[in-house]
Write a protein that holds these residues in place. Structure first.
Motif, mmCIF file in Angstrom:
data_model
loop_
_atom_site.group_PDB
_atom_site.id
_atom_site.type_symbol
_atom_site.label_atom_id
_atom_site.label_comp_id
_atom_site.label_asym_id
_atom_site.label_seq_id
_atom_site.Cartn_x
_atom_site.Cartn_y
_atom_site.Cartn_z
ATOM 1 N N THR A 13 -0.143 -1.954 -9.423
ATOM 2 C CA THR A 13 1.030 -2.011 -8.553
ATOM 3 C C THR A 13 2.092 -2.926 -9.161
ATOM 4 O O THR A 13 1.786 -4.038 -9.626
ATOM 5 C CB THR A 13 0.641 -2.527 -7.154
ATOM 6 O OG1 THR A 13 -0.387 -1.699 -6.623
ATOM 7 C CG2 THR A 13 1.863 -2.512 -6.223
ATOM 8 N N ILE A 15 5.143 -5.141 -8.126
ATOM 9 C CA ILE A 15 5.619 -5.799 -6.917
ATOM 10 C C ILE A 15 6.995 -6.397 -7.213
ATOM 11 O O ILE A 15 7.150 -7.233 -8.119
ATOM 12 C CB ILE A 15 4.642 -6.895 -6.462
ATOM 13 C CG1 ILE A 15 3.253 -6.303 -6.209
ATOM 14 C CG2 ILE A 15 5.165 -7.587 -5.212
ATOM 15 C CD1 ILE A 15 2.204 -7.330 -5.843
ATOM 16 N N THR A 17 10.057 -8.600 -5.740
ATOM 17 C CA THR A 17 10.321 -9.597 -4.707
ATOM 18 C C THR A 17 11.667 -10.264 -4.957
ATOM 19 O O THR A 17 12.285 -10.083 -6.007
ATOM 20 C CB THR A 17 9.216 -10.665 -4.687
ATOM 21 O OG1 THR A 17 9.156 -11.284 -5.982
ATOM 22 C CG2 THR A 17 7.873 -10.057 -4.347
ATOM 23 N N ASP A 47 5.623 -1.620 -5.003
ATOM 24 C CA ASP A 47 5.652 -2.277 -3.690
ATOM 25 C C ASP A 47 6.928 -3.105 -3.614
ATOM 26 O O ASP A 47 7.062 -4.128 -4.277
ATOM 27 C CB ASP A 47 4.420 -3.167 -3.519
ATOM 28 C CG ASP A 47 4.424 -3.893 -2.170
ATOM 29 O OD1 ASP A 47 5.273 -3.544 -1.316
ATOM 30 O OD2 ASP A 47 3.600 -4.812 -1.993
ATOM 31 N N TRP A 48 7.901 -2.602 -2.845
ATOM 32 C CA TRP A 48 9.143 -3.354 -2.695
ATOM 33 C C TRP A 48 9.336 -3.823 -1.255
ATOM 34 O O TRP A 48 10.478 -3.977 -0.780
ATOM 35 C CB TRP A 48 10.365 -2.565 -3.148
ATOM 36 C CG TRP A 48 10.349 -1.104 -2.829
ATOM 37 C CD1 TRP A 48 9.971 -0.491 -1.695
ATOM 38 C CD2 TRP A 48 10.747 -0.079 -3.730
ATOM 39 N NE1 TRP A 48 10.102 0.843 -1.803
ATOM 40 C CE2 TRP A 48 10.598 1.151 -3.059
ATOM 41 C CE3 TRP A 48 11.232 -0.052 -5.041
ATOM 42 C CZ2 TRP A 48 10.886 2.372 -3.642
ATOM 43 C CZ3 TRP A 48 11.544 1.154 -5.622
ATOM 44 C CH2 TRP A 48 11.353 2.355 -4.932
ATOM 45 N N SER A 49 8.205 -4.072 -0.584
ATOM 46 C CA SER A 49 8.292 -4.589 0.785
ATOM 47 C C SER A 49 8.839 -6.008 0.802
ATOM 48 O O SER A 49 9.450 -6.438 1.788
ATOM 49 C CB SER A 49 6.925 -4.533 1.459
ATOM 50 O OG SER A 49 5.980 -5.294 0.712
ATOM 51 N N GLY A 50 8.609 -6.781 -0.262
ATOM 52 C CA GLY A 50 9.120 -8.144 -0.316
ATOM 53 C C GLY A 50 10.471 -8.257 -0.991
ATOM 54 O O GLY A 50 10.924 -9.369 -1.292
ATOM 55 N N ASP A 78 9.050 7.130 0.098
ATOM 56 C CA ASP A 78 8.725 5.881 0.795
ATOM 57 C C ASP A 78 9.468 5.835 2.133
ATOM 58 O O ASP A 78 10.695 5.718 2.172
ATOM 59 C CB ASP A 78 9.120 4.681 -0.077
ATOM 60 C CG ASP A 78 8.479 3.387 0.412
ATOM 61 O OD1 ASP A 78 8.185 3.292 1.623
ATOM 62 O OD2 ASP A 78 8.271 2.486 -0.415
ATOM 63 N N ASP A 80 9.189 3.468 4.348
ATOM 64 C CA ASP A 80 9.444 2.106 4.790
ATOM 65 C C ASP A 80 10.800 1.584 4.316
ATOM 66 O O ASP A 80 11.234 0.514 4.760
ATOM 67 C CB ASP A 80 8.343 1.170 4.281
ATOM 68 C CG ASP A 80 6.990 1.512 4.900
ATOM 69 O OD1 ASP A 80 6.989 2.042 6.033
ATOM 70 O OD2 ASP A 80 5.963 1.252 4.256
ATOM 71 N N LEU A 81 11.443 2.302 3.381
ATOM 72 C CA LEU A 81 12.738 1.857 2.882
ATOM 73 C C LEU A 81 13.807 2.041 3.943
ATOM 74 O O LEU A 81 13.832 3.043 4.668
ATOM 75 C CB LEU A 81 13.130 2.651 1.627
ATOM 76 C CG LEU A 81 12.591 2.167 0.283
ATOM 77 C CD1 LEU A 81 12.986 3.135 -0.816
ATOM 78 C CD2 LEU A 81 13.096 0.775 -0.051
ATOM 79 N N ARG A 86 17.711 3.227 0.543
ATOM 80 C CA ARG A 86 17.281 4.482 -0.066
ATOM 81 C C ARG A 86 18.483 5.227 -0.678
ATOM 82 O O ARG A 86 18.405 5.738 -1.794
ATOM 83 C CB ARG A 86 16.585 5.359 0.969
ATOM 84 C CG ARG A 86 16.160 6.724 0.405
ATOM 85 C CD ARG A 86 15.552 7.638 1.447
ATOM 86 N NE ARG A 86 14.286 7.098 1.930
ATOM 87 C CZ ARG A 86 14.123 6.570 3.142
ATOM 88 N NH1 ARG A 86 15.156 6.501 3.981
ATOM 89 N NH2 ARG A 86 12.948 6.102 3.520
#
Length: 374
Positions: A13, A15, A17, A47-50, A78, A80-81, A86
């Motif tokens: 993954t 990541i 941040t 993973d670009w949640s952070g 995704d 969650d974006l 997006r």
């Protein structure tokens, strides 16, 4: 795996941040290059949640890291974006997709080379077909207004004669004078070995009466005037002035093309005559100062040994060359698509085509006159 600032690789993954913005570009770029150097790292999931703030500079770095196609797929899949994030990623991915090139360039195959030659020949054929059609259209418009003097554009004709002929007179005279001097000097250098330097007079006279006078003047007009015609009409086409003429019920051929064509057909014979005189004058001065051939002797040989038909042959080619050069210049101008780049491309094309056609027609005329014994 070690953490690299704002970019972390953990197992399979990537990541992302903190903030990926223009202010941090100098710190983010080395991290992206390091990740690209890690074989297979860019194939990991993301993973670009952070992820903090994001602007176009940061999105461009992400596109460089993942590739435009993969970034598009990840952004679309995704859920969650945020919608605005997006759209930013998709816009940057679309913008950078055309900038990616294949690093492996292969030599063209024989089939591709033959296809390129075929396309070139096809384009040349279409261009000559279009030129022939435009010549016919020009002659039709000319025959339509000849019996109607009220439709003659005399003011435009005189203005183009001044810009085409009178303004080009000094450069034509200077160039032919210098070429005449060079031809006489080279001819005298070669003929001196045979004790026949007196025939330098014949060499200069034949060369400028039959060939150099008209060809040099036509080539100068091809570079000077045909390009001006293309630029003028191309700018009018780009500014939709030609369409405005048609919408007003006016014929662009009659308003724009015919005055330019007729002006060049009137100007080039006079420029040819001046070129002949200047070239012979340059040769005469070389003969006087280098070969001890007096002006009187030079003119006597010119009158006694040079038939009039050589002068008529050279002068007779001038209207034909002028017509072809002017038509090519106007045609290329009307082919402009509307951008400044198109104006430059067609201006270059008009000069190249005009010079090519002048030399081609002169070669054909030389063979014809030689066979006819003129």
């Amino acid at each position: 795996m070690p953490t690299i600032g704002n970019l972390t690789i953990e197992r399979d993954t990537l990541i992302l941040t903190e903030d990926w913005v223009l202010a941090h570009f100098s710190q983010l770029r080395p991290q992206v290059q390091t990740a690209l150097a890690n074989a297979g790292a860019t194939d990991h999931s993301v993973d670009w949640s952070g992820l903090g703030r994001l602007d176009s500079a940061g999105a461009a770095l992400i596109a460089e890291l993942l590739g435009s196609d993969r970034l598009t797929a990840l952004a679309e899949s995704d859920t969650d974006l945020a919608p605005e994030r997006r759209e930013l990623l998709l816009a940057v991915a679309r913008a950078t997709s055309g900038l990616e090139v294949d690093p492996v360039s292969q030599a063209p195959t024989l089939r591709e080379s033959l296809a390129r030659v075929g396309r070139g020949m096809s384009e040349f054929y279409r261009g000559q077909k279009l030129l022939a059609g435009f010549i016919g259209l020009t002659l039709t418009a000319l025959l339509a207004i000849v019996p109607r003097p009220r439709r003659w554009r005399l003011t435009s004709l005189v203005a183009h004669i001044q810009s085409t002929g009178l303004n080009a007179l000094p450069i034509v005279a200077l160039l032919t004078f210098l070429v005449g001097a060079v031809v006489a000097f080279l001819g005298a250098t070669v003929l001196e070995n045979f004790g026949a330097t007196i025939y330098t007079v014949h060499l200069v006279s034949y060369a400028f009466l039959r060939e150099f006078g008209v060809v040099l003047a036509a080539i100068l007009l091809a570079g000077r005037t045909a390009s001006a015609y293309t630029a003028q009409l191309g700018s009018m086409k780009a500014n939709q002035e030609v369409d405005a003429l048609r919408a007003s019920g006016l014929d662009p051929m009659e308003m724009l093309v015919l005055p330019r064509v007729l002006a060049m057909m009137i100007s080039l014979p006079f420029l040819t005559f001046v070129g002949m005189l200047s070239g012979i004058l340059g040769g005469m001065l070389v003969c006087f100062f280098s070969l001890d051939i007096s002006v009187t002797q030079f003119l006597t040989i010119l009158e006694r040994d040079i038939p009039l038909n050589h002068f008529l042959v050279g002068l007779g080619k001038a209207p034909v060359f002028a017509f072809v050069v002017a038509v090519i210049g106007c045609l290329e101008g009307l082919k402009v698509s509307g951008s400044a780049q198109s104006v430059g491309e067609h201006t270059t094309s008009s000069v190249v085509q005009s010079i090519f056609m002048v030399i081609l027609l002169d070669a054909i005329a030389a063979l014809f006159f030689m066979e006819m014994g003129w």
